[in-house]
Design an enzyme around this catalytic site. Sequence first.
Site, PDB file in Angstrom:
ATOM      1  N   HIS A 104      -5.039  -7.047  -7.455  1.00  0.00           N
ATOM      2  CA  HIS A 104      -4.079  -6.216  -6.728  1.00  0.00           C
ATOM      3  C   HIS A 104      -4.706  -5.526  -5.517  1.00  0.00           C
ATOM      4  O   HIS A 104      -4.346  -5.822  -4.382  1.00  0.00           O
ATOM      5  CB  HIS A 104      -3.502  -5.192  -7.713  1.00  0.00           C
ATOM      6  CG  HIS A 104      -2.373  -4.380  -7.179  1.00  0.00           C
ATOM      7  ND1 HIS A 104      -1.471  -3.748  -8.002  1.00  0.00           N
ATOM      8  CD2 HIS A 104      -2.000  -4.070  -5.923  1.00  0.00           C
ATOM      9  CE1 HIS A 104      -0.577  -3.102  -7.284  1.00  0.00           C
ATOM     10  NE2 HIS A 104      -0.889  -3.274  -6.003  1.00  0.00           N
ATOM     11  N   GLY A 120       8.980   0.062   1.000  1.00  0.00           N
ATOM     12  CA  GLY A 120       9.424  -1.071   1.799  1.00  0.00           C
ATOM     13  C   GLY A 120       9.732  -0.811   3.249  1.00  0.00           C
ATOM     14  O   GLY A 120      10.542  -1.526   3.845  1.00  0.00           O
ATOM     15  N   GLY A 158       0.828  -1.194   0.000  1.00  0.00           N
ATOM     16  CA  GLY A 158       0.000   0.000   0.000  1.00  0.00           C
ATOM     17  C   GLY A 158       0.868   1.251   0.000  1.00  0.00           C
ATOM     18  O   GLY A 158       2.072   1.189   0.270  1.00  0.00           O
ATOM     19  N   ASN A 159       0.265   2.389  -0.287  1.00  0.00           N
ATOM     20  CA  ASN A 159       1.000   3.651  -0.311  1.00  0.00           C
ATOM     21  C   ASN A 159       0.047   4.826  -0.230  1.00  0.00           C
ATOM     22  O   ASN A 159      -1.145   4.702  -0.529  1.00  0.00           O
ATOM     23  CB  ASN A 159       1.898   3.765  -1.557  1.00  0.00           C
ATOM     24  CG  ASN A 159       1.341   3.024  -2.742  1.00  0.00           C
ATOM     25  OD1 ASN A 159       0.436   3.484  -3.404  1.00  0.00           O
ATOM     26  ND2 ASN A 159       1.881   1.824  -2.990  1.00  0.00           N
ATOM     27  N   GLU A 217       5.135   2.663  -6.429  1.00  0.00           N
ATOM     28  CA  GLU A 217       3.978   3.123  -7.196  1.00  0.00           C
ATOM     29  C   GLU A 217       4.034   4.631  -7.482  1.00  0.00           C
ATOM     30  O   GLU A 217       3.026   5.231  -7.857  1.00  0.00           O
ATOM     31  CB  GLU A 217       2.679   2.783  -6.454  1.00  0.00           C
ATOM     32  CG  GLU A 217       2.407   1.302  -6.288  1.00  0.00           C
ATOM     33  CD  GLU A 217       2.120   0.566  -7.594  1.00  0.00           C
ATOM     34  OE1 GLU A 217       2.268   1.176  -8.676  1.00  0.00           O
ATOM     35  OE2 GLU A 217       1.774  -0.624  -7.520  1.00  0.00           O
ATOM     36  N   HIS A 241      -3.673   3.998  -1.610  1.00  0.00           N
ATOM     37  CA  HIS A 241      -3.736   2.685  -2.249  1.00  0.00           C
ATOM     38  C   HIS A 241      -3.650   1.619  -1.165  1.00  0.00           C
ATOM     39  O   HIS A 241      -2.706   1.616  -0.362  1.00  0.00           O
ATOM     40  CB  HIS A 241      -2.581   2.529  -3.243  1.00  0.00           C
ATOM     41  CG  HIS A 241      -2.412   1.135  -3.756  1.00  0.00           C
ATOM     42  ND1 HIS A 241      -3.458   0.379  -4.222  1.00  0.00           N
ATOM     43  CD2 HIS A 241      -1.309   0.346  -3.863  1.00  0.00           C
ATOM     44  CE1 HIS A 241      -3.016  -0.804  -4.606  1.00  0.00           C
ATOM     45  NE2 HIS A 241      -1.709  -0.847  -4.385  1.00  0.00           N
ATOM     46  N   HIS A 291      -4.804  -2.708   0.105  1.00  0.00           N
ATOM     47  CA  HIS A 291      -5.080  -4.086  -0.301  1.00  0.00           C
ATOM     48  C   HIS A 291      -6.106  -4.692   0.658  1.00  0.00           C
ATOM     49  O   HIS A 291      -5.947  -5.830   1.101  1.00  0.00           O
ATOM     50  CB  HIS A 291      -3.800  -4.915  -0.285  1.00  0.00           C
ATOM     51  CG  HIS A 291      -2.749  -4.442  -1.231  1.00  0.00           C
ATOM     52  ND1 HIS A 291      -1.454  -4.941  -1.225  1.00  0.00           N
ATOM     53  CD2 HIS A 291      -2.783  -3.511  -2.218  1.00  0.00           C
ATOM     54  CE1 HIS A 291      -0.742  -4.342  -2.163  1.00  0.00           C
ATOM     55  NE2 HIS A 291      -1.520  -3.464  -2.771  1.00  0.00           N
ATOM     56  N   SER A 311       7.944   5.241  -2.844  1.00  0.00           N
ATOM     57  CA  SER A 311       7.140   4.059  -3.161  1.00  0.00           C
ATOM     58  C   SER A 311       7.339   3.620  -4.611  1.00  0.00           C
ATOM     59  O   SER A 311       7.513   4.446  -5.508  1.00  0.00           O
ATOM     60  CB  SER A 311       5.657   4.376  -2.936  1.00  0.00           C
ATOM     61  OG  SER A 311       4.834   3.375  -3.481  1.00  0.00           O
TER      62      SER A 311
END
Length: 216
Positions: free
Chosen positions: A157, A44, A28-29, A74, A93, A95, A72
């Site tokens: 995703h 990370g 996620g971000n 992304e 973002h 999950h 990130s």
Amino acid sequence: MRYVEVRREVCMTAREIYEARLVAGTWGNVSAWVDDVMVITPSGMDYGTLSPEDMVIVNGEGEVIEGFFAPSVETPLHLAIYKNRPDVKGIVHVHSPYATAFAVARRPIPVILEETAQAIGHEIPVAPYAHCGSEELAHHVVRTLGQDKKAVLLANHGLITVDVSPSAALRACYIAERTAMITLFAEQIGSINILADEDVKCLYEKFKNYGQKKDR
């Protein structure tokens, strides 16, 4: 340190998606757009220990202009959205399990609740699959979001939401996840009943003036 308040909001939003179990580990971000630069979570790193100083600032080309860590993976996706949607100032973002179940099934989340109509205002479509961090994924998401959507599922995703701030985008994540959950529960009882387009439009417009007005 520049953009202290924006860094704090991005950091606190990232910590909340972790604590609320909308993500696991370092997935996620979160980002925010301010003064033609982007403040985004680092790649990370454990969200439970993040501090505002850990946020990374990149320019419109994705180059780090301030920060100790890599941004990130992304970053291209976030930048593509900001470039295509001047109205967007915050992106989240996640999950989250129920929304991601719809993403794996490649099935849109329907508007079955008034709160979904009010806060999101549309069925949540699915962007075609592409590898995480790729320009192809960014292209698919930008095209699926268009100029008016607030939320999109990423096939196999997760979920991405956009709004005027990271905290506002986070609210859309919660509502999308709740809608997905209730849809699955309702289908086990019987068929679901999707709100009519005219009702969704009416509820969305009315919600814009919801809550207490600030003193003039």
